[in-house]
Write an enzyme that holds these catalytic residues in place. Structure first.
Site, PDB file in Angstrom:
ATOM      1  N   HIS A 196     -34.016 -11.529  13.407  1.00 46.14           N
ATOM      2  CA  HIS A 196     -34.640 -12.829  13.173  1.00 46.14           C
ATOM      3  C   HIS A 196     -35.136 -13.441  14.483  1.00 46.14           C
ATOM      4  CE1 HIS A 196     -35.354 -16.425  10.762  1.00 46.14           C
ATOM      5  NE2 HIS A 196     -34.679 -17.164  11.635  1.00 46.14           N
ATOM      6  N   ASP A 250     -35.698  -8.420  10.495  1.00 44.62           N
ATOM      7  CA  ASP A 250     -35.008  -9.672  10.171  1.00 44.62           C
ATOM      8  C   ASP A 250     -34.057  -9.470   8.993  1.00 44.62           C
ATOM      9  OD1 ASP A 250     -34.243 -12.295   9.720  1.00 44.62           O
ATOM     10  OD2 ASP A 250     -36.274 -13.106   9.844  1.00 44.62           O
ATOM     11  N   SER A 261     -38.942 -19.848  11.533  1.00 46.94           N
ATOM     12  CA  SER A 261     -37.692 -20.004  10.800  1.00 46.94           C
ATOM     13  C   SER A 261     -37.706 -21.304   9.990  1.00 46.94           C
ATOM     14  CB  SER A 261     -36.513 -19.932  11.772  1.00 46.94           C
ATOM     15  OG  SER A 261     -35.289 -19.811  11.085  1.00 46.94           O
TER      16      SER A 261
END
Length: 389
Positions: A369, A336, A173
């Site tokens: 995610h 995601d 991320s």
């Protein structure tokens, strides 16, 4: 023979289940007169860091782990055996694991303006820190910072350890932003880079989506243009922000699985406009608990750093990626909805066009995610092989 094999298998499983956790220690690093990407000076910058494994004699086995938006340097192991949870990537960092601490010296640091100011295991400089020139918290007088600034603080830490070249930089991320910018900023120091659930630049969609995280904080009456230190904290706005972050980081399938009892005609909200659905309370309760450890201004600065992101921090994406010498591996999550796979795919494709070495594979799962954190072990073998070559 079969009985003997069964006993051996049982013993191996038992050893795995009851093995002592890898115990780690939080350390502190300080650098003075730090110059930001936009030319401002921060007199003292301090961040926490931890490490796993041992640095070899020629200091060639160091791997840097860069953390996600609301994360910190606690990537693996435990501070105490009694800790309820290990670090977020404990599944792949440790003895005999994908990032094998029997082979590698693994370093992870808290970022500049880390969100979790009120977590006793986090050390960071940011808006909540005392400005030495005024004796008061910086608030919004703290300089706007970028992902490059996070990277440069880490670079100062790495230099202080006498490490001239990293074996790899790996991050999920927001950590993936740092990882790829490391490869662009210091190409001779980074021969391998793994980007998990990441991107190489913030596009218009992402900049607008991230702004939604900032809005509730700014609308909280207690925020007071960032001058709330010593007064009531803007916890309502921060809680609302974290609710958005949490929902966007999850896939609908996961939220629906956890909230199977949800009914559109739930009694309380049907009869009282002020009542909430159970799923909303679920999100709110988790966010409110988490908000107590975070600082609202720090979240705003992290949002802006991500909005400003462009790998290489110069001109356009192709220019930044052209500097990369590392072989790269992109591991987006198929489900995601926050940093969608097209973003990693674009970086991978651009690198191939530039004649660079790049591989791409998608994580599968139901958490969206968050599969980049909780389902990362499914790519353990790929990560092991990538790091070995």
């Amino acid at each position: 023979m079969l009985r003997l094999l069964s006993v051996i298998t049982l013993l191996l499983v038992s050893c795995t289940l009851y093995a002592s956790p890898m115990l780690v220690e939080k350390k502190s690093f300080t650098t003075e007169n730090f110059t930001t990407f936009n030319g401002k000076t921060i007199k003292n910058v301090t961040v926490g860091w931890e490490s796993y494994g041992k640095l070899n004699e020629d200091k060639s086995n160091a791997i840097l782990i860069t953390h996600y938006f609301t994360g910190n340097s606690h990537a693996a192991g435990k501070y105490h055996e009694s800790d309820a949870k290990a670090g977020y990537w404990d599944a792949i960092i440790g003895p005999g694991k994908a990032i094998d601490t029997n082979k590698y010296f693994v370093i992870s640091s808290d970022t500049l303006v880390n969100a979790s100011v009120h977590d006793t295991n986090v050390i960071t400089t940011g808006p909540a820190s005392i400005n030495p020139e005024t004796g008061k918290p910086y608030g919004l007088s703290f300089p706007v910072v970028t992902i490059r600034d996070f990277v440069n603080v880490q670079k100062a830490l790495i230099d202080s350890l006498g490490i001239k070249k990293l074996h790899a930089v790996v991050g999920p991320s927001m950590g993936s932003l740092q990882a790829i910018d490391w490869a662009a900023a210091y190409p001779d120091m980074v021969p391998r880079m793994i980007s998990v659930i990441g991107m190489a630049q913030s596009d218009a969609w992402t900049a607008a989506a991230l702004e939604q995280w900032a809005v509730p904080i700014r609308l909280d009456a207690n925020w007071q243009q960032g001058n709330y230190y010593g007064n009531e904290r803007p916890l309502d706005g921060l809680t609302a922000s974290l609710m958005l972050i949490t929902q966007q980081a999850m896939h609908p399938q996961f939220i629906n699985q956890v909230n199977k009892a949800h009914s559109p005609l739930e009694s309380s909200p049907l009869n009282d406009i002020n009542a909430s659905f159970a799923v909303v309370d679920w999100l709110a309760n988790a966010a409110r608990t988490r908000a107590k450890q975070l600082d609202a201004n720090h979240v705003l600065y992290l949002v802006r750093a991500c909005q400003l992101f462009l790998a290489g921090h110069d001109g356009d994406l192709a220019s930044g990626l052209s500097r990369i010498k590392a072989k790269t591996l992109f591991l987006p999550a198929a489900g995601d909805l926050l940093l969608m796979p097209y973003m990693a795919k674009k970086a991978h494709t651009e690198l191939l066009k530039l004649g660079k070495s790049s591989d791409y594979a998608e994580l599968k799962g139901t958490m969206g995610h968050l599969d980049g954190v909780y389902a990362i072990q499914q790519k353990a073998e790929m990560i092991t092989e990538f790091l070995a070559n």
